[in-house]
Design a protein around this motif. Sequence first.
Motif, PDB file in Angstrom:
ATOM      1  N   ARG A  47      -1.281  66.251  -8.330  1.00  0.00           N
ATOM      2  CA  ARG A  47      -2.177  65.186  -7.875  1.00  0.00           C
ATOM      3  C   ARG A  47      -2.433  65.262  -6.370  1.00  0.00           C
ATOM      4  O   ARG A  47      -3.448  64.793  -5.887  1.00  0.00           O
ATOM      5  CB  ARG A  47      -1.603  63.828  -8.259  1.00  0.00           C
ATOM      6  N   THR A  50      -5.126  67.986  -6.093  1.00  0.00           N
ATOM      7  CA  THR A  50      -6.480  67.553  -6.476  1.00  0.00           C
ATOM      8  C   THR A  50      -7.025  66.488  -5.524  1.00  0.00           C
ATOM      9  O   THR A  50      -8.176  66.088  -5.653  1.00  0.00           O
ATOM     10  CB  THR A  50      -6.489  66.972  -7.901  1.00  0.00           C
ATOM     11  N   GLY A  51      -6.208  66.039  -4.592  1.00  0.00           N
ATOM     12  CA  GLY A  51      -6.703  65.063  -3.613  1.00  0.00           C
ATOM     13  C   GLY A  51      -6.585  63.644  -4.063  1.00  0.00           C
ATOM     14  O   GLY A  51      -7.092  62.741  -3.410  1.00  0.00           O
ATOM     15  N   MET A  52      -5.924  63.412  -5.174  1.00  0.00           N
ATOM     16  CA  MET A  52      -5.788  62.032  -5.624  1.00  0.00           C
ATOM     17  C   MET A  52      -4.788  61.272  -4.756  1.00  0.00           C
ATOM     18  O   MET A  52      -5.014  60.132  -4.386  1.00  0.00           O
ATOM     19  CB  MET A  52      -5.331  61.995  -7.078  1.00  0.00           C
ATOM     20  N   LEU A  53      -3.689  61.936  -4.447  1.00  0.00           N
ATOM     21  CA  LEU A  53      -2.644  61.260  -3.677  1.00  0.00           C
ATOM     22  C   LEU A  53      -2.639  61.751  -2.236  1.00  0.00           C
ATOM     23  O   LEU A  53      -2.914  62.908  -1.956  1.00  0.00           O
ATOM     24  CB  LEU A  53      -1.270  61.513  -4.308  1.00  0.00           C
ATOM     25  N   ARG A  54      -2.302  60.842  -1.373  1.00  0.00           N
ATOM     26  CA  ARG A  54      -2.149  61.194   0.037  1.00  0.00           C
ATOM     27  C   ARG A  54      -0.646  61.326   0.306  1.00  0.00           C
ATOM     28  O   ARG A  54       0.136  60.431  -0.018  1.00  0.00           O
ATOM     29  CB  ARG A  54      -2.720  60.068   0.896  1.00  0.00           C
ATOM     30  N   PHE A  68      -7.087  66.221   1.176  1.00  0.00           N
ATOM     31  CA  PHE A  68      -7.310  64.779   0.969  1.00  0.00           C
ATOM     32  C   PHE A  68      -8.575  64.311   1.676  1.00  0.00           C
ATOM     33  O   PHE A  68      -8.735  64.473   2.886  1.00  0.00           O
ATOM     34  CB  PHE A  68      -6.097  63.993   1.476  1.00  0.00           C
ATOM     35  N   GLU A  69      -9.490  63.733   0.895  1.00  0.00           N
ATOM     36  CA  GLU A  69     -10.746  63.163   1.389  1.00  0.00           C
ATOM     37  C   GLU A  69     -11.614  64.200   2.120  1.00  0.00           C
ATOM     38  O   GLU A  69     -12.428  63.849   2.963  1.00  0.00           O
ATOM     39  CB  GLU A  69     -10.481  61.972   2.312  1.00  0.00           C
ATOM     40  N   VAL A  71     -14.427  66.513   1.429  1.00  0.00           N
ATOM     41  CA  VAL A  71     -15.402  66.729   0.358  1.00  0.00           C
ATOM     42  C   VAL A  71     -15.706  68.211   0.141  1.00  0.00           C
ATOM     43  O   VAL A  71     -15.665  68.704  -1.005  1.00  0.00           O
ATOM     44  CB  VAL A  71     -16.689  65.925   0.637  1.00  0.00           C
ATOM     45  N   PRO A  72     -16.017  69.008   1.181  1.00  0.00           N
ATOM     46  CA  PRO A  72     -16.330  70.433   0.930  1.00  0.00           C
ATOM     47  C   PRO A  72     -15.172  71.167   0.270  1.00  0.00           C
ATOM     48  O   PRO A  72     -15.393  72.059  -0.548  1.00  0.00           O
ATOM     49  CB  PRO A  72     -16.597  70.979   2.344  1.00  0.00           C
ATOM     50  N   LYS A  74     -12.847  69.765  -1.703  1.00  0.00           N
ATOM     51  CA  LYS A  74     -12.675  69.288  -3.073  1.00  0.00           C
ATOM     52  C   LYS A  74     -13.758  69.806  -4.012  1.00  0.00           C
ATOM     53  O   LYS A  74     -13.551  69.841  -5.235  1.00  0.00           O
ATOM     54  CB  LYS A  74     -12.639  67.751  -3.091  1.00  0.00           C
ATOM     55  N   GLU A  75     -14.880  70.192  -3.455  1.00  0.00           N
ATOM     56  CA  GLU A  75     -15.931  70.766  -4.305  1.00  0.00           C
ATOM     57  C   GLU A  75     -15.492  72.101  -4.906  1.00  0.00           C
ATOM     58  O   GLU A  75     -16.082  72.581  -5.862  1.00  0.00           O
ATOM     59  CB  GLU A  75     -17.207  70.976  -3.465  1.00  0.00           C
ATOM     60  N   MET A 102     -22.098  66.868  -9.396  1.00  0.00           N
ATOM     61  CA  MET A 102     -20.985  66.690  -8.457  1.00  0.00           C
ATOM     62  C   MET A 102     -20.474  68.028  -7.894  1.00  0.00           C
ATOM     63  O   MET A 102     -19.983  68.068  -6.771  1.00  0.00           O
ATOM     64  CB  MET A 102     -19.818  65.970  -9.140  1.00  0.00           C
ATOM     65  N   TYR A 103     -20.556  69.107  -8.691  1.00  0.00           N
ATOM     66  CA  TYR A 103     -19.967  70.378  -8.258  1.00  0.00           C
ATOM     67  C   TYR A 103     -21.084  71.381  -7.998  1.00  0.00           C
ATOM     68  O   TYR A 103     -21.810  71.780  -8.921  1.00  0.00           O
ATOM     69  CB  TYR A 103     -18.998  70.914  -9.324  1.00  0.00           C
TER      70      TYR A 103
ATOM     71  N   LYS B   4     -21.125  64.285   2.134  1.00  0.00           N
ATOM     72  CA  LYS B   4     -20.091  65.034   2.855  1.00  0.00           C
ATOM     73  C   LYS B   4     -19.217  64.001   3.542  1.00  0.00           C
ATOM     74  O   LYS B   4     -18.145  63.687   3.110  1.00  0.00           O
ATOM     75  CB  LYS B   4     -20.730  66.000   3.866  1.00  0.00           C
ATOM     76  N   ARG B  11     -25.568  60.066  -6.211  1.00  0.00           N
ATOM     77  CA  ARG B  11     -25.186  60.504  -7.562  1.00  0.00           C
ATOM     78  C   ARG B  11     -24.264  59.470  -8.222  1.00  0.00           C
ATOM     79  O   ARG B  11     -24.426  59.108  -9.381  1.00  0.00           O
ATOM     80  CB  ARG B  11     -24.473  61.865  -7.479  1.00  0.00           C
ATOM     81  N   ALA B  91     -10.707  60.052  -8.069  1.00  0.00           N
ATOM     82  CA  ALA B  91     -10.133  60.516  -6.806  1.00  0.00           C
ATOM     83  C   ALA B  91     -10.261  62.023  -6.648  1.00  0.00           C
ATOM     84  O   ALA B  91     -10.283  62.540  -5.534  1.00  0.00           O
ATOM     85  CB  ALA B  91      -8.675  60.088  -6.727  1.00  0.00           C
ATOM     86  N   ALA B  92     -10.326  62.732  -7.773  1.00  0.00           N
ATOM     87  CA  ALA B  92     -10.443  64.182  -7.699  1.00  0.00           C
ATOM     88  C   ALA B  92     -11.883  64.636  -7.452  1.00  0.00           C
ATOM     89  O   ALA B  92     -12.123  65.797  -7.111  1.00  0.00           O
ATOM     90  CB  ALA B  92      -9.918  64.805  -8.992  1.00  0.00           C
ATOM     91  N   PRO B  94     -15.395  65.323  -5.658  1.00  0.00           N
ATOM     92  CA  PRO B  94     -15.674  65.648  -4.260  1.00  0.00           C
ATOM     93  C   PRO B  94     -16.574  64.603  -3.589  1.00  0.00           C
ATOM     94  O   PRO B  94     -17.705  64.902  -3.174  1.00  0.00           O
ATOM     95  CB  PRO B  94     -16.368  67.011  -4.369  1.00  0.00           C
ATOM     96  N   VAL B  95     -16.110  63.397  -3.538  1.00  0.00           N
ATOM     97  CA  VAL B  95     -16.818  62.298  -2.890  1.00  0.00           C
ATOM     98  C   VAL B  95     -15.785  61.451  -2.174  1.00  0.00           C
ATOM     99  O   VAL B  95     -14.706  61.194  -2.723  1.00  0.00           O
ATOM    100  CB  VAL B  95     -17.562  61.406  -3.919  1.00  0.00           C
ATOM    101  N   ARG B  97     -13.810  58.263  -0.807  1.00  0.00           N
ATOM    102  CA  ARG B  97     -13.536  57.018  -1.521  1.00  0.00           C
ATOM    103  C   ARG B  97     -14.446  55.888  -1.067  1.00  0.00           C
ATOM    104  O   ARG B  97     -14.899  55.076  -1.865  1.00  0.00           O
ATOM    105  CB  ARG B  97     -12.078  56.615  -1.304  1.00  0.00           C
ATOM    106  N   GLU B 275      -2.250  55.507  -6.978  1.00  0.00           N
ATOM    107  CA  GLU B 275      -1.212  55.423  -8.009  1.00  0.00           C
ATOM    108  C   GLU B 275      -0.901  53.975  -8.370  1.00  0.00           C
ATOM    109  O   GLU B 275      -0.183  53.710  -9.324  1.00  0.00           O
ATOM    110  CB  GLU B 275       0.071  56.136  -7.553  1.00  0.00           C
TER     111      GLU B 275
END
Lengths: 299, 766
Positions: A47, A50-54, A68-69, A71-72, A74-75, A102-103, B4, B11, B91-92, B94-95, B97, B275
Amino acid sequence: MNMIELKAVTKRFGKATALDALDLTVPQGAVYALIGPNGAGKTTAIRHVTGMLRPDAGEVLLSGEPIFENVPVKERIYCIPDEPWYFPMATTRDMMEFTGRMYPRFDALRYKRLRDAFVLDENRPLRRLSRGQKKQAAFWLALSARPEVLVLDEPVDGLDPVMRRQVWSLIMEDVAEDEMTVLVSSHNLRELEDVCDHVGILQKGRCILEKSVAELQGSTVKVVLALPEGAALPDGLPILHRSEAGRLQTLILRGTEAEAAALLRPAGPVFLETQPLTLEEIFIYELGGVDYAVKELLL
Amino acid sequence: MRSKNSCFDIRIFGNALRRYWPVYPAAAGVYLYDMLTRRGSSWYGIMETADLSLLRSTLSSGSRLIFIAAGVMAMAVYSWLFFQRSTAYAAALPVRREAQYLSHMAAGFVLLEAAALMALLLFALTGGLRGAAPAGLLRVVAVITLLNVLFFGPASLCAVLTGNILILPAVYAVFAYAAVALEASARWIAQFLVFGLSGQRWLFTILSPVYYLRNAGQADFLLETNWQEVYRGYATSNVLSLAAFRGWPLLLCYGAAGVLFAALGTALIRRRPMENAGNVVALPGLRRLFPWGAALAGALTLGLLTLKQIFRFSGYLNVTGSFSKVMLLLLAMILGAFTGWFGAQGLLRKTLRVFDRSWGGFAVFCAVLCALVLGTELDVTGSEKRLPDAERVASVSVWDTYAGAPATVFEEPENIRSVLEIQRHVLESKELFENAAGMDLSAQGGALSLVYCDENGRTLLSRAYVAPIGAMAWSSAGNAYATDGNAFGSANPVLPELERLMNTPEAIRKRILPRYIAVSPYTIQAGYVYRMEDYVTVEDLQFTAAETWELYNQCVLPDAEEGTVATTRLCPADDPGESRGTFTELFIPFSIGYGDDAMADYIYFMVRPEAARTVAWLVERGFAVTGTVRAEPEPSEIISESVTVVLPGLAGLLEKVYLEYDPAAAGTVGALRWTRSMLEWYSANGEDPFRVYEEAKLFARTYDAEAGEFRQRMEQLRTAGIRLTTGSAGLVQDRGRNTGAWTEDMVGEVFDAIAAGLAAAERNDY
């Protein structure tokens, strides 16, 4: 070149420490198996990737950049969790359209081509599909997104054996052709053994071992031997595990086959045979060394 | 637009619109239903233009619907924040929060707006907007937009604060009503603890806009109607279109607050650990505060329940709490705090095993609670005994329930000092009042209300005390609060002083002068004298305007100079008969001007034997006791169960009087007893006086004009209303007595509403 790096990552949930200064390195193009006992921190580590958790402390990097956060960055990552989530009422086609937006590397042509590989009605609401079919849809979308990094958490649970092989085949094709990096967490070590080239073993939030499979299998050996009556094993052997059945002894030793034979030969064994270890055996014996051995319980 | 570092993602926005659009027609349908049900309704019996009517309903019932719709919309568009799997998926992506949050917020807002506009469009198609001014419609749209911002902003913030979709409506409701709930609780408990505390202005209800707009009758406040314009316009077009909208500053402030809450949510979404999806509290910092808030809510709730259900405390003019009662209240509050504190721990830790720790924090809470309650009860700050500086007091309004309304305003320094002295004596008798637990306010006690103002009209101090100055208090037989020796003894310091004060030249002068109209042969309309015995009219007589002018000029004024007419008797030795409703009263109505400029006023006062000239004049005209009377039934007998549907508030009072009150059996004082018993009846059924006030206004404003039943009821009410408003001691004159808990403005509004309704009924125009 390292694709994913976790540097001294610490994560706490309340008073529980899920990751404890975890270091992990996944090379580009590797199929990296993240294994460990239950509660070791595998999903938490994923996680973070994948950038879900910090992270509370440390860094989680992709090609040297924080995830984390970002965008480029995470793409370039696509994740299939153990239970994929879809929008309520959405069909596979709906999800394809959303994923496509999104991707940026999403390949609509590939999506069409993969239609034959996955036996799914793309216009049927996903909530009406079986667990295995939902998993197929997830792989369909993931492979169409053409990510540079594919993160999989218990990826093939729910898939039938044919579909498992099909999925792994498609993934390995991308790894071979596009140098896609795969980080996979699973308890199915037999399956991972066939596809992974790197292994990281987590225990209590820390990485206790991280090597390529070849390196790992070359550094540990299983020896079956029988000693003459009254003879004893030489002192100072690097034994990870030992068991006896009559005069026949099975030893798990650190080192190569040649090194093991050289160490045991002075004892004059009447029978000696060396065998490579499976991933499952490595997992069991390595964790046995850190107090996670199989308990022989008498019930 | 690609995301970005942007805070908006088209979207995500588009996807949210596609996913959550079903909320939009649902909301539109509810809005439309509300518009249709209010279509063509009149306000105070006056038809309005469609846009004005729509604006009024938008501010009142519409604001509540928008509040609910915003909450539902927040549950929909932020649903991804409440489940582990959906949160992980989002959260996964690419945007950023913030972009996801704001994009969903924008989608929710657009859907809310679209719902309102669609409802308006459909309403227009049904002909509901016929005759509406375009500018007026734009005003309605602007108001709806501001209300959407006002409510959706906090709803969005609440979605960040909690991680549980089922908890979101609760958090949202708490957010919306916290200010008014806290203020109401604090007021009630403070009134219980602080001797004499009463009549404080509501300060924080404005911070609960859904309550403020809907329940505090703010549609009237925001839409200020000039009645002269109303009648002028009504005479020419039969439609009211003249009302000044005063709500822009308030609504713009509300809108700004909504934006502020949305911005706060955006700032917090990044700090919200994903979480925590599924948890009651999603932000780590709030987890520490949550038990404290829950403990406070629990303490106040159980405290209020104890006051209402065990002590039967209704907030105003009640006997305040003795120390033993305060200890019981404190115990209940601690129990409530215990429930709240450990309930919160259970929600946070998702277990019922919560008693193993966190006792320290609870102990601190209890210590603070005890300090506050006991400190207030023991008057540590001295607020109970605080008296205003006599030099600063320019006027003091004194109103006691027995002397009757209106309140007497004293401005002479000597009288102001007397009032202060009376209050000092009341404070010295605090213990006696507080122990008067069984006192029946209507029979034994009365209220002494004191409001001190400075030269600018600002209130310096407002206090009200329950005092044993009512009728029954004059008799010692079986009455612990009697004033002839049992309770106060012959040295009762309050009553003689109060009586002397109420009979000073200043008091008598104000009692015989109308407040708004100068006395002249042209303004006096008529005169009416009646004699009561045991609350029954046994004799009455009417005079012409000329006769009344003669009576007033030649008899009343000289008698008043001598202090023999319009006097008040509070002490039993003076006139025990009055305690049993035996007295003679003179009522004189005044009016000035015609048509739109007409203004009315009245005076009434007692005529006692010592008023030699006045009595002689009356006797000369044959005013004497004649005829026989029937005994009036007790109020408890009159309140029958035959009425199954009771109209709310004062309208209900009027209707019940009409249906069950026999005017031949009793006089207007009987009507007063009636209304008093009815108010008590409402209180006993869980309705506090403010609630009755709200319902009365609601009835007056919203009752369906086209219903045949309404016509019939209005006719009945008209009869009852005329009986009660034009009689010599009618409801209007005794408004202060029967609506003691209301502020002057509230009383005026309700009676204006009833009067307007009656006027409409008289014209047969509904």
